[in-house]
Design a protein around this motif. Structure first.
Motif, PDB file in Angstrom:
ATOM      1  N   HIS A   1       0.839  -1.198   0.000  1.00  0.00           N
ATOM      2  CA  HIS A   1       0.000   0.000   0.000  1.00  0.00           C
ATOM      3  C   HIS A   1       0.875   1.250   0.000  1.00  0.00           C
ATOM      4  CE1 HIS A   1      -2.477  -3.273   1.589  1.00  0.00           C
ATOM      5  NE2 HIS A   1      -3.535  -2.613   1.166  1.00  0.00           N
ATOM      6  N   ASP A   2       0.301   2.335  -0.475  1.00  0.00           N
ATOM      7  CA  ASP A   2       1.048   3.593  -0.575  1.00  0.00           C
ATOM      8  C   ASP A   2       0.927   4.445   0.676  1.00  0.00           C
ATOM      9  OD1 ASP A   2       1.702   2.886  -3.209  1.00  0.00           O
ATOM     10  OD2 ASP A   2      -0.166   3.770  -3.966  1.00  0.00           O
ATOM     11  N   ARG A   3      -0.183   4.264   1.428  1.00  0.00           N
ATOM     12  CA  ARG A   3      -0.402   5.043   2.646  1.00  0.00           C
ATOM     13  C   ARG A   3      -0.804   4.126   3.777  1.00  0.00           C
ATOM     14  NH1 ARG A   3      -5.141   8.947   1.550  1.00  0.00           N
ATOM     15  NH2 ARG A   3      -4.814   9.393   3.768  1.00  0.00           N
ATOM     16  N   ALA A   4      -0.642   4.632   5.007  1.00  0.00           N
ATOM     17  CA  ALA A   4      -1.053   3.873   6.182  1.00  0.00           C
ATOM     18  C   ALA A   4      -1.788   4.798   7.144  1.00  0.00           C
ATOM     19  CB  ALA A   4       0.159   3.255   6.874  1.00  0.00           C
ATOM     20  N   LEU A   5      -2.906   4.313   7.688  1.00  0.00           N
ATOM     21  CA  LEU A   5      -3.638   4.984   8.762  1.00  0.00           C
ATOM     22  C   LEU A   5      -3.606   4.059   9.971  1.00  0.00           C
ATOM     23  CD1 LEU A   5      -6.780   6.238   6.778  1.00  0.00           C
ATOM     24  CD2 LEU A   5      -4.792   7.602   7.484  1.00  0.00           C
ATOM     25  N   ARG A   6      -3.550   4.650  11.150  1.00  0.00           N
ATOM     26  CA  ARG A   6      -3.481   3.824  12.354  1.00  0.00           C
ATOM     27  C   ARG A   6      -4.556   4.252  13.351  1.00  0.00           C
ATOM     28  NH1 ARG A   6      -0.216   0.140  14.199  1.00  0.00           N
ATOM     29  NH2 ARG A   6      -0.103  -0.263  16.449  1.00  0.00           N
ATOM     30  N   VAL A   7      -5.242   3.252  13.891  1.00  0.00           N
ATOM     31  CA  VAL A   7      -6.239   3.477  14.937  1.00  0.00           C
ATOM     32  C   VAL A   7      -5.550   3.247  16.270  1.00  0.00           C
ATOM     33  CG1 VAL A   7      -8.443   2.754  15.912  1.00  0.00           C
ATOM     34  CG2 VAL A   7      -8.100   2.701  13.425  1.00  0.00           C
ATOM     35  N   GLN A   8      -5.493   4.294  17.084  1.00  0.00           N
ATOM     36  CA  GLN A   8      -4.806   4.179  18.365  1.00  0.00           C
ATOM     37  C   GLN A   8      -5.380   5.198  19.347  1.00  0.00           C
ATOM     38  OE1 GLN A   8      -0.568   4.569  18.055  1.00  0.00           O
ATOM     39  NE2 GLN A   8      -0.179   3.882  20.145  1.00  0.00           N
ATOM     40  N   ASP A   9      -5.696   4.716  20.544  1.00  0.00           N
ATOM     41  CA  ASP A   9      -6.226   5.583  21.609  1.00  0.00           C
ATOM     42  C   ASP A   9      -7.472   6.355  21.144  1.00  0.00           C
ATOM     43  OD1 ASP A   9      -4.134   4.796  23.294  1.00  0.00           O
ATOM     44  OD2 ASP A   9      -2.821   6.377  22.511  1.00  0.00           O
ATOM     45  N   GLY A  10      -8.305   5.699  20.366  1.00  0.00           N
ATOM     46  CA  GLY A  10      -9.554   6.314  19.932  1.00  0.00           C
ATOM     47  C   GLY A  10      -9.399   7.335  18.837  1.00  0.00           C
ATOM     48  N   ARG A  11      -8.232   7.358  18.185  1.00  0.00           N
ATOM     49  CA  ARG A  11      -7.992   8.328  17.119  1.00  0.00           C
ATOM     50  C   ARG A  11      -7.544   7.599  15.845  1.00  0.00           C
ATOM     51  NH1 ARG A  11     -10.502  12.913  18.781  1.00  0.00           N
ATOM     52  NH2 ARG A  11     -10.040  13.255  21.005  1.00  0.00           N
TER      53      ARG A  11
END
Length: 579
Positions: free
Chosen positions: A563-573
């Motif tokens: 993948h070209d981008r990454a999003l991370r779910v952490q501490d409700g964000r």
């Protein structure tokens, strides 16, 4: 009385739409014919009561000519021309057969329409999903659709036609009985048609006692339908998860659960048996007494010579018909309790569906808006659980057409729930998801759904298999590493049990290659594949679907490299992370 009125209103709320639907004229015509045939049966019963009088009079008078004429031909009598029994019986049988046949035809047409109507409501606006999440009190929707709707239609017609026939029988035989019974002098007061009043008092007393004795059956029948469905659901769950149960060695625990559910079923059934026993003691005694009671009441007139044997038998028969019509409630009490329980279950189910669809229409919860734009946009997205616990707060992101994005995060952080929100099916929370137009996206969860039917249907789901050429289907199957299943493409199997977890994920991946969506969302959709197979799959996606936006939710760090981008779910964000 208010409760009865409310219940009848609910029953009409279920029944009324069919008689106003697009099938109303055919349904009304069929019902009219059934009603006419049932009324004809009442008329035949009245005719038979007069035939019965003449027949027994011929026996008393030892009139052989009259006897044989009344059996096989016809005879002129004081009551008018009387056809022979063979003709009356043949006509009665013909009417009775077609009354039943046409009533069953109406039942199946009504049930078919009602089932389609309920299925439409249940599946519309994904009400089935919201009800399952937020209304655990609406148990076993499968049983309510398959069984309760059938029972409602069958009982409504049977009880409705039975009540109508009883009312017509009552008025028809009241006239006969009134003329036969004559006056009765009590304390110097003449009471005309006294046997009519005796029958009325007898039936009213029986109705009141039956309700007092059997009213607990209403609650018990409602509960029985629920516990029967719970037990059947547990058996289905065991059948669907045989491998997991076998691997855990969970037979003992499964047996405990099944025995517990079956115990609830049996316990409620015993309660029904006890209540039914009490009611049957009364109804059986009531029915047996009704056989001899009219003879006792009419015997003084017979022994005094005021009526002949035929008059006695006609009087007894007329009294029984009047008493039977007045006792309709007593005779059908158990069926009425079952009908009421069915109405309550079906209306409760429809109310839950209506509430779920109303919530969607009111715009409550997360708003999914398939705007058809060139990007997936999250605005102020808050994702929560049904119990109110918030998993993700004020999430904002933009993913363009053709982008390749991986969403990562710790287990339990809310990634899969976010996946459902992106799909537009998760109602709990608030905010807006602007996305591609309907039909442009394909969502592949970790556990693929394989519908009943052929493997070809599973590959092409949710599209029609006829839309895809054979070569495309074969190629997708081979690319997914399932070429050995090509000879079984049109074999109908329980494929979710025939295939391993990895093979099921391969079917779903073949589905993506075949459908070629503009937007492809994957939630751990390669978790059951080995790293080499996972790498080959992502490579195939890049090659075969170069313009497709790819959004993957994954635990494996290796997935990020595709993948070209990454999003991370952490501490409700939800935040950008290094790819």
């Amino acid at each position: 009385m208010r409760r009865i009125g409310h219940f009848l209103s609910d029953a009409w709320r279920l029944a009324g739409p069919y008689w106003r639907s697009e099938e109303r004229w055919r349904a009304r015509l069929l019902l009219g014919v059934v009603v006419l045939l049932n009324l004809s049966l009442v008329g035949m019963s009245v005719l038979l009561s007069y035939w019965n009088r003449e027949f027994f009079n011929s026996l008393q008078e030892k009139d052989a000519e009259a006897f044989w004429s009344l059996l096989f031909w016809w005879r002129s009598t004081d009551s008018g021309p009387m056809p022979g029994f063979v003709f009356v019986a043949a006509l009665y049988i013909l009417i009775a057969v077609y009354a039943l046949y046409l009533r069953q035809a109406l039942q199946i047409r009504w049930r078919s329409w009602l089932t389609r109507e309920v299925l439409d409501r249940w599946l519309a606006d994904r009400a089935y999903y919201r009800v399952a999440l937020s209304d655990p009190g609406t148990d076993n929707p499968d049983q309510r659709i398959a069984e309760d709707l059938r029972m409602f239609v069958d009982n409504t017609l049977a009880l409705g036609l039975g009540l109508m026939r009883s009312v017509v029988t009552l008025f028809s035989f009241v006239i006969v009985l009134w003329g036969l019974s004559g006056p009765l002098t009590v304390l110097g007061l003449d009471i005309p048609g006294y046997m009519v009043w005796v029958a009325l008092l007898y039936a009213l007393a029986g109705t009141g006692l039956a309700h007092l004795i059997g009213r607990s059956l209403i609650r018990l029948n409602f509960a029985q339908q629920r516990v029967e469905a719970d037990f059947r659901f547990a058996l289905v769950r065991l059948r669907e998860n045989v491998e997991g149960i076998a691997l855990y060695g969970g037979e003992a625990d499964e047996k405990r659960g099944l025995v517990e559910r079956f115990g609830a079923l049996i316990g409620n059934w015993w309660a029904i048996m006890v209540a039914t026993k009490r009611l049957t003691f009364f109804t059986a005694a009531y029915s047996q007494a009704a056989i001899i009671f009219p003879f006792i009441v009419a015997a003084p007139a017979f022994f005094a010579g005021r009526i002949p044997l035929g008059g006695l038998t006609q009087t007894s028969g007329a009294f029984s018909e009047v008493q039977g019509a007045l006792s309709w409630f007593v005779d059908n009490y158990a069926a009425l309790t079952e009908w009421r329980a069915t109405v309550l279950r079906v209306t409760g189910f429809l109310d839950a569906i209506a509430a779920a669809r109303a919530a969607v229409a009111a715009g409550s919860g997360i708003q999914a808006r398939p705007d058809g734009g060139d990007a997936l946009v999250l605005e102020g997205l808050e994702v929560a659980l049904p119990d109110g616990r918030v998993l993700l707060r004020e999430a904002a992101a933009r993913i363009g057409a053709g982008d390749s994005v991986v969403i990562a995060g710790a287990s339990g952080s809310g990634k899969s729930t976010l996946f459902r929100a992106l799909a537009g099916i998760w109602p709990f929370g608030h905010g807006t998801v602007h996305g591609p137009s309907a039909g442009a996206s394909l969502f592949l969860p970790q556990r693929p759904y394989l519908p009943l039917g052929s493997l070809r249907r599973a590959l092409c789901y949710p599209r029609d298999a006829a839309e895809f050429p054979e070569a495309a289907v074969q190629a997708a199957l081979a690319d997914a590493g399932l070429g050995h299943l090509a000879p079984r493409l049109d074999t109908e199997e329980a494929w979710d049990r025939q295939l391993s977890g990895g093979e099921q994920q391969r079917v779903a991946l073949a589905r993506a290659l075949l459908l070629k969506p503009a937007w492809l969302f994957l939630d751990e959709a390669t978790a059951s594949l080995d790293p080499e197979a996972e790498a080959r799959f992502y490579t195939l996606l890049k090659e075969r679907l170069p313009g497709t936006a790819l959004i993957s939710i994954a635990h494996r760090p290796a997935v990020a490299q595709y993948h070209d981008r990454a999003l991370r779910v952490q501490d409700g964000r939800l935040a950008e992370a290094a790819a």
